[in-house]
Write an enzyme that holds these catalytic residues in place. Sequence first.
Site, PDB file in Angstrom:
ATOM      1  N   CYS A 201       0.836  -1.202   0.000  1.00 16.20           N
ATOM      2  CA  CYS A 201       0.000   0.000   0.000  1.00 16.20           C
ATOM      3  C   CYS A 201       0.870   1.252   0.000  1.00 16.20           C
ATOM      4  O   CYS A 201       1.014   1.940   1.011  1.00 16.20           O
ATOM      5  CB  CYS A 201      -0.955   0.021   1.195  1.00 16.20           C
ATOM      6  SG  CYS A 201      -2.234   1.278   1.051  1.00 16.20           S
ATOM      7  N   CYS A 353      -6.041   2.139  -4.867  1.00 15.88           N
ATOM      8  CA  CYS A 353      -5.558   2.816  -3.672  1.00 15.88           C
ATOM      9  C   CYS A 353      -6.535   3.927  -3.311  1.00 15.88           C
ATOM     10  O   CYS A 353      -6.518   4.990  -3.938  1.00 15.88           O
ATOM     11  CB  CYS A 353      -4.165   3.398  -3.898  1.00 15.88           C
ATOM     12  SG  CYS A 353      -3.521   4.271  -2.450  1.00 15.88           S
TER      13      CYS A 353
END
Length: 424
Positions: A201, A353
């Site tokens: 991430c 994201c």
Amino acid sequence: MAPLVAAVSSPRARLFAYFLRLGTQQAVPLQLHTGACCTAKNHYEVLVLGGGSGGITMATRMKRKVGAENVAIVEPSERHFYQPIWTLVGAGAKQLSLSGRPTVSVIPSGVEWIQDRVAELNPDKNCIRTDNGKEISYRYLIIALGIQLDYEKIKGLPEGFAYPKIGSNYSVKTVEKTWKALQDFKEGNAIFTFPNTPVKCAGAPQKIMYLSEAYFRKVFLFGSNFQRLNISFQNTTKEPNQDSTELTAEGQRKIGNICYCSYEMLHVTPPMSSPDVLKTSPVADSAGWVDVDKETLQHKKYPNVFGIGDCTNLPTSKTAAAVAAQSGILDRTISLIMKNQKPTKKYDGYTSCPLVTGYNSVILAEFDYRAEPLETFPFDQSKERLSMYLMKADMMPFLYWNIMLRGYWGGPAFFRKLFHLGMS
């Protein structure tokens, strides 16, 4: 939260889940793999290494193909965490307790949980060895071992987390320290680091910075105190100094060969790497990642070995959304391999994201291998939206625990085509 849960429990949501089930593959006859096999204490048709998002999801899908008694998961951890929510935990928007559940509760019913750590992979003999010396053979192997956090590569860590001004959203042990440091901050420098390694991430280090700024603006009410804040983003972290609250980093005050800057709050994103057991394994590429075909997720050398998620060398961002999309592709790949057929479904590198920019705003970024936008919704996703924040904070955790881990979510490709009238 209550209205959202009620909505999810509605007939429309149940119909949504039903259509997701329609996309799953039916069980197919298992073909014998002709490779050599070592003498093992246990043997499984499908062995899954890792009990994170990719491992649990694929174990569930494989259970439907070969039967629960023929699938096993090797995973040492007692608890399973939905880690994307830690961004909000570190900013005080969610409770840490909501992010985790006992591992036993997410293991598919009937699938054996081998609570041990993988010590060695021997793909030439179709077996692995665990820390306890147990040898397990397999017909098909799915590697989902995730990514390794290397805090110790930063001088002064992890022991530096005893200092109240340092936190990190990347560990269950330190994420609440971020929130404490945020609350204790009064004025000075708030620093957020980003390592020069692959990370899971990659947007998370920026998300906590944006949330911190939003928190500071709220607390200081745009007053003069806010003018005394300095929020900066460092590309590397060399050494946090707990006593003098100085950070060794690039691009700051330089003394000799070392650069310094002071801080009153420090959020550390650690260097990351493939798990140690993979670095020297025959399944790894030169950088230590599981070497798989980027379209089928099948290993390039061992046809009965597959990889999913953060431990692979797939050239896309390492996110839970990517794992979801990969699980659907890998499910189809293994189905065809089991029937001695060539995989046809190709992974396009989809990842997502949700870039949290405040306590009520998110920019939903979705893209493919080429870093080209691959947006699901029929509106401009580059704008900050409350609806996307609610999806990130509430809908996605529900989808993860109740649909993805149960093997019914392979990413939003179907809905993308639906919303864009089949043109995307």
